[in-house]
Design a protein around this motif. Structure first.
Motif, short mmCIF file in Angstrom:
data_model
loop_
_atom_site.label_atom_id
_atom_site.label_comp_id
_atom_site.label_asym_id
_atom_site.label_seq_id
_atom_site.Cartn_x
_atom_site.Cartn_y
_atom_site.Cartn_z
N SER A 25 6.67 -28.94 -21.78
CA SER A 25 5.68 -30.16 -22.13
C SER A 25 6.10 -31.10 -22.35
N GLY A 26 5.88 -32.22 -22.40
CA GLY A 26 5.87 -33.70 -23.60
C GLY A 26 5.26 -34.32 -22.05
N PRO A 27 5.76 -36.06 -22.51
CA PRO A 27 5.10 -36.65 -21.22
C PRO A 27 5.23 -36.86 -20.38
N PRO A 28 4.87 -36.69 -19.13
CA PRO A 28 4.53 -36.99 -17.38
C PRO A 28 6.40 -37.13 -17.41
N ASP A 29 6.44 -36.14 -16.52
CA ASP A 29 7.79 -36.44 -15.78
C ASP A 29 7.84 -37.05 -14.51
N LEU A 30 7.97 -38.57 -15.10
CA LEU A 30 8.09 -39.55 -13.36
C LEU A 30 9.05 -39.49 -12.30
N ARG A 31 10.01 -38.23 -12.23
CA ARG A 31 10.66 -37.47 -11.93
C ARG A 31 10.04 -36.66 -10.40
N CYS A 32 8.99 -36.09 -10.98
CA CYS A 32 7.91 -35.27 -9.86
C CYS A 32 7.03 -36.14 -9.31
N CYS A 33 6.36 -35.43 -8.26
CA CYS A 33 4.99 -36.38 -7.61
C CYS A 33 3.62 -36.29 -8.51
N LEU A 34 3.49 -38.11 -8.45
CA LEU A 34 2.25 -37.58 -8.91
C LEU A 34 0.94 -36.89 -9.74
N LEU A 35 0.64 -35.87 -8.83
CA LEU A 35 -0.33 -34.73 -9.16
C LEU A 35 0.40 -34.18 -10.01
N HIS A 36 1.20 -33.93 -9.76
CA HIS A 36 1.86 -33.17 -11.38
C HIS A 36 2.38 -33.16 -12.10
N GLN A 37 2.72 -35.60 -11.78
CA GLN A 37 2.31 -36.15 -13.34
C GLN A 37 1.21 -36.20 -14.20
N LYS A 38 -0.42 -35.97 -13.38
CA LYS A 38 -1.55 -36.06 -14.04
C LYS A 38 -1.51 -34.78 -14.39
N LEU A 39 -1.13 -33.79 -14.01
CA LEU A 39 -1.65 -32.45 -14.94
C LEU A 39 -0.33 -32.41 -16.04
N GLN A 40 0.53 -32.75 -15.76
CA GLN A 40 1.31 -32.71 -17.31
C GLN A 40 0.33 -33.92 -18.57
N MET A 41 -0.19 -34.82 -17.95
CA MET A 41 -0.75 -36.00 -18.30
C MET A 41 -2.36 -35.10 -19.41
N LEU A 42 -2.66 -34.56 -18.40
CA LEU A 42 -4.34 -33.73 -18.23
C LEU A 42 -3.45 -32.05 -19.58
N ASN A 43 -2.44 -32.23 -20.03
CA ASN A 43 -2.07 -31.02 -20.82
C ASN A 43 -1.61 -32.00 -21.86
N CYS A 44 -1.47 -33.12 -22.50
CA CYS A 44 -1.27 -33.49 -23.04
C CYS A 44 -2.58 -33.72 -23.88
N CYS A 45 -3.13 -34.03 -23.35
CA CYS A 45 -4.91 -34.61 -23.29
C CYS A 45 -5.34 -33.02 -23.92
N ILE A 46 -5.17 -31.87 -23.69
CA ILE A 46 -5.27 -30.57 -24.36
C ILE A 46 -4.64 -30.37 -25.58
N GLU A 47 -3.69 -30.63 -25.63
CA GLU A 47 -2.60 -30.99 -26.75
C GLU A 47 -3.61 -31.65 -27.98
N ARG A 48 -3.30 -32.65 -27.86
CA ARG A 48 -3.86 -33.43 -28.83
C ARG A 48 -5.57 -33.70 -29.60
N LYS A 49 -6.61 -32.84 -28.40
CA LYS A 49 -7.49 -32.60 -29.17
C LYS A 49 -7.75 -31.38 -29.46
N LYS A 50 -6.32 -30.01 -29.11
CA LYS A 50 -6.25 -28.91 -29.82
C LYS A 50 -6.03 -29.48 -30.72
N ALA A 51 -5.04 -30.08 -30.77
CA ALA A 51 -4.55 -30.22 -32.21
C ALA A 51 -5.08 -30.68 -33.46
N ARG A 52 -6.04 -31.86 -33.14
CA ARG A 52 -7.12 -32.64 -33.73
C ARG A 52 -8.09 -31.05 -34.16
N ASP A 53 -8.53 -30.74 -33.50
CA ASP A 53 -10.11 -29.98 -33.46
C ASP A 53 -9.19 -28.87 -34.02
#
Length: 982
Positions: free
Chosen positions: A503-531
């Motif tokens: 959880s949390g913001p994208p980990d810049l120590r990881c590969c870009l694809l992993h960061q993108k998936l973490q970013m998507l998870n952040c978006c899902i968390e925000r959207k889920k909390a708002r909904d």
């Protein structure tokens, strides 16, 4: 004077009748090189230690000389050693034969396992070789050979060099050398015979002794005894009962009911063929004297079992097929492919247009729907959807790259929450088989810029690797990726968190694809909390939840823990964020709820709403310790703030480029500051809403305490009071903080414009995933695959405990961490890493092969087991290993047994089953002849010291080396003679 000078000039001109010939120039060049290399005079070193030819360091230096237009290379080979006495090194000692002549008789280094051929044949520690410079050139005619030998002889005589000088003649592959060594009153001639077919009379010791004696031509009677060293080499190629234990993985089992889908997370390991092709046993008789042994064409005393010394070397199979290496190599090949996913799967443009139209209508219907319908359980059958159907429509079900069983197994492995009831809770399952989170193995992803070994990205890399190797190759990879992208969209639209991501913001120590998936998870968390916040009825639950969160944050962030960093300040707003992120498209609809929240929160804190003359306070989190507002004395409240927008490394890079392009002008700097102060402005607005009547000084005291300087001063009444003011940087004219404070309006975080637009960012991530070609995907995931391969190699090595492999693995990790941190590593460097991993895999496979052959696990006695394991590890690391106890030692008995079984199998006899079966001595003696095959190589060294050429000459060392193999016969003789008394 003028008359005298004329005849002098004429004399000078006619001196060119002395011009040197090409031959003389060639000799002069040899002498010049010998002088440059300081090979003049005698240099006596220490006596040679046993085994120094193998363990010592050999060096060489080369130069180029030419005879007319024919180029030669001249090379000095020498063993690096310390001289006992540097002063005595340059002194010319009388009556001392050259060092190389003394070395001819040294028995400490016979048959070195790894050395230059001249070292093996003559036992020399130092020599110079003149050979044709081009590989295809050769000195073939006898006259040219004699001319070169003469050149060598003259050069040695002129310089006083006592190092042997060799000339290579005939084709290079024949390794034929002739040479000479000169000393004070002595000379050694090095001669050679090389034949394809062996004369019968020279296949045994007695015939070779005859040659040696006739060549010496000594007239003394009786002749001084000849010292003999003999080595016979036997080759074992047929291992018989030791079949190679490694089997290719059972592909069907990966999908069947017996083995679960977790097999997809494991990499294969080992060689598909036996990585040890041959075992060479060398039986040596190091010190024999003529007359005590018989070896002729009728009978031989040389029984390998009775040999005092046994040594063994193993021949490795050339490039054995290794599963892990093949896995990674095949995955790396995808990086070079150009096709897109659609091209590989063959989807038509009409279907593409239809899909886009469907998406638009879906999007419009989403806007009008009050809320998504909750799906309480996500089944695997729901996960395998559109892509599968489209492929089946177009080409028929049997042509689909991945069948349903394989796809279902993989998707269950990647998304274990799909089979559980806990999906809506957002709890992600963890795999307990992974290394501890703080261990070196787990944190390897930091160095490789890959992903943690328990993450979804890491598992996806392994699954794609296996699909590529076993289930459909590139098409299978494209199919799985398409299913994966559709699954990501499905989870985004239905508020299902992606498992296997921290959880949390994208980990810049990881590969870009992993960061993108973490970013998507952040978006899902925000959207889920708002909904969820929108769906919750305005009841006490909201107030209670909020108050609980506020209290929790208050514990974490007391007045003593406040720092002036934005990061820690951002922590303040996290508890509120779990209830509601920021503005909704139509946030006015929430005003009743917001009022209830604000009032409820205040009533929880203070017992009643605080009526303000100007504005009603909103968006308070909790009171800030004992701080009060400077102007009205009201308690200072920490506001609920928005979190800064999470960023992946490509977005950060894009942002930095935009900021850099603004330039250094005043206007550009101002615009840059405005862009960077979006978060600051949001926090100011939240603070104003929470603290009506506040001033910039109040905000600075909370947000950046170091910028509010307090001093003790004496007031008019003489009392000591604290007086505070803003720091110098806050007082700069047109300061960004002042400007932002003036433009900020008292708006709580939930009514502000969102700093992080999760809808837009999620769509950007989903688009990014959808347009990835398999080649791009492979590039992104290759660090994860290399990471997994290194972990697998470390795991396998720990079972074998091979010290040399540990060092290589450290080198691989160091090399990989340097290469993989670059955005686009070179293919050549990546290939080097994969090659290193394959080499380590082959070494471990060899260790296992040898352990199986020598039966280390079957040893009952602990001491014998340790000895065997030590012996096996030496076989891997050393060119040749001495067998302790020769044929009577534990390892020797096993080797003997291996040869016996191979011989019996060759003669179609049943192999001897029991290793310890007792055989009567008489029967054993009868069977000895059949225990070993004919020797693959026979080597003999004959030495003696006799006066040559006359009986009254000095007694000098004579040596002859002979090697006899199936298709090769060589004699290399060094015969010394006295040049003073002959």
């Amino acid at each position: 004077m003028a008359a005298d000078s004329e005849p002098e000039s004429e004399v000078f001109e006619i001196t060119d009748f002395t011009t040197a010939s090409e031959w003389e120039r060639f000799i002069s060049k040899i002498e010049e090189v010998l002088n440059d290399w300081k090979l003049i005079g005698n240099s006596l070193g220490k006596p040679l230690e046993k085994g120094i030819f193998t363990s010592g360091t050999w060096e060489e230096k080369s130069d180029e000389i030419s005879f007319a237009d024919f180029k030669f290379s001249i090379t000095h080979h020498y063993l690096v050693q310390e001289f006992p006495d540097k002063e005595g090194k340059d002194e010319v000692l009388e009556d001392v034969i050259p060092q190389s002549m003394q070395d001819l008789l040294c028995m400490n280094n016979d048959f070195p396992p790894r050395a230059h051929c001249l070292v093996r044949w003559y036992g020399l520690r130092e020599f110079v070789v003149i050979a044709p410079a081009a590989n295809n050139d050769a000195v073939l005619s006898e006259s040219k050979c004699n001319l070169l030998l003469s050149s060598v002889s003259v050069a040695l005589g002129n310089t006083g060099c006592q190092v042997p000088l060799f000339v290579q003649i005939h084709q290079k592959w024949r390794r034929t050398y002739v040479g000479e060594c000169q000393g004070p009153g002595v000379r050694t001639d090095f001669e050679m015979v090389h034949l394809r077919k062996v004369p019968n009379q020279y296949t045994h010791l007695s015939g070779l002794l005859d040659i040696f004696k006739s060549k010496i031509g000594c007239t003394l009677t009786p002749l001084p005894p000849v010292s003999i060293a003999i080595r016979f080499t036997y080759v074992l190629q047929d291992w018989q009962q030791y079949f190679w234990p490694q089997q290719p993985p059972d592909i069907d089992a990966l999908v069947g009911g017996e083995v679960g889908g977790l097999e997809f997370g494991k990499l294969p390991f080992g060689a598909c063929e036996d990585p040890i092709s041959e075992l060479h046993l060398a039986t040596t008789w190091p010190h024999l004297t003529e007359g005590i042994i018989v070896d002729n064409d009728v009978y031989s005393d040389l029984d390998p079992i009775q040999a005092p010394h046994w040594s063994v070397r193993v021949r490795k199979a050339d490039n054995p097929q290794c599963l892990l290496g093949d896995f990674v190599t095949e995955f790396f090949k995808i990086c070079r492919r150009k096709e897109s996913t659609d091209e590989i799967l063959g989807r038509s443009t009409f279907e593409e247009e239809g899909r886009e139209a469907a998406d638009i209508t879906h999007a419009l219907s989403k806007l009008t729907e009050p809320a998504p319908v909750p799906i309480h359980k996500l089944s695997v059958s729901n996960m395998v959807h559109t892509a599968k159907k489209k492929i089946q429509k177009q080409r028929g079900i049997e042509e689909s790259p991945l069948n349903n069983d394989v796809l279902n197994t993989i998707l269950l492995f990647l998304f274990p929450d799909a089979a559980s009831e806990k999906l809506l809770d957002g709890t992600s399952s963890t795999d307990n088989s992974n290394p501890p989170l703080e261990s070196e193995e787990y944190n390897l992803y930091n160095q490789f810029k890959s992903a943690p070994s328990d993450s979804l990205t890491y598992k996806l890399a392994l699954c794609l690797c296996m699909i590529n190797f076993y289930h459909g190759g590139l098409k299978g990879v494209a199919h799985l990726w398409q299913e994966f992208v559709l699954e990501m969209r499905f989870r985004w639209e239905n508020n299902f968190l992606i498992p296997g991501l921290a959880s949390g913001p994208p980990d810049l120590r990881c590969c870009l694809l992993h960061q993108k998936l973490q970013m998507l998870n952040c978006c899902i968390e925000r959207k889920k909390a708002r909904d969820e916040g929108r769906k919750t009825s305005p009841s006490d639950n909201v107030t209670n939840t909020y108050s609980g969160d506020a209290g929790k944050s208050g514990d974490q962030l007391g007045p003593d823990n406040l720092k002036d960093t934005d990061k820690e300040k951002g922590e303040v707003g996290k508890s509120w964020d779990s209830w509601s992120d920021s503005e909704e498209e139509f946030f006015e609809c929430l005003s009743d709820t917001e009022e209830l929240k604000g009032n409820g929160q205040e009533s929880g804190k203070k017992g009643g709403p605080k009526e303000m003359a100007s504005l009603k306070p909103e968006g308070r989190l909790h009171q800030h310790g004992k701080l009060n507002l400077l102007h009205n004395g009201e308690p200072l409240y920490i506001p609920v703030t928005q979190e800064p927008a999470p960023m992946t490394e490509d977005l950060l890079e894009e942002q930095s480029e935009v900021l850099a392009k603004l330039g250094t002008s005043a206007e550009g700097a101002h615009l840059r500051a405005r862009m960077q102060s979006a978060c600051l402005l949001s926090d100011m607005e939240s603070f104003k809403a929470a603290n009506p009547g506040c001033f910039l000084e109040d905000f600075v005291r909370w947000y950046s305490p170091r910028d509010y300087i307090e001093e003790e001063v004496i007031d008019e009444k003489g009392n000591m009071v604290l007086k505070g003011e803003l720091s110098a940087r806050m007082k700069i004219p047109s300061n960004m903080w002042v400007e932002a404070w003036e433009t900020a309006k008292p708006i709580p975080a939930r009514r502000q414009r969102r700093l992080f637009d999760d809808t837009r960012e999620a769509e950007k991530v989903l688009h990014y995933l959808a347009v990835q070609k398999p080649a791009d995907l492979a590039r992104h995931l290759l660090p994860c695959v290399i990471h997994a391969a290194v972990l697998k190699v470390k795991e396998e090595e720990s079972l074998e405990n091979i010290s040399s492999v540990k060092k290589i693995i450290k080198q691989i990790i160091s090399h990989s961490s340097k290469v993989l941190h670059f955005p686009n590593p070179e293919d050549k460097k990546l290939e080097e890493i994969i090659h290193q991993i394959t080499n380590v895999e082959a070494i471990i496979a060899r260790a296992r092969s040898l352990k199986a052959k020598f039966g280390t696990e079957k040893c009952e006695q602990e001491e014998e087991k340790e000895d065997l394991e030590r012996f096996v590890s030496c076989l891997l690391e050393q060119p040749e290993v001495l067998v302790v106890g020769a044929g009577r030692g534990h390892a020797g008995r096993i080797i003997h047994k291996l040869f016996v079984n191979a011989q019996r199998a060759a003669a179609m006899a049943p192999p001897e089953e029991d290793l310890k079966r007792m055989v009567p001595p008489e029967e054993k003696m009868q069977n000895l002849a059949a225990d070993f095959p004919p020797a693959a190589g026979r080597e003999l060294i004959l030495r003696t010291t006799v006066p040559r050429p006359a009986p009254y000459s000095r007694a000098l060392p004579q040596r002859m080396y002979s090697v006899l193999t199936k298709e090769d016969f060589r004699l290399a003789g060094a015969f010394s003679s006295d040049t003073s008394f002959f």
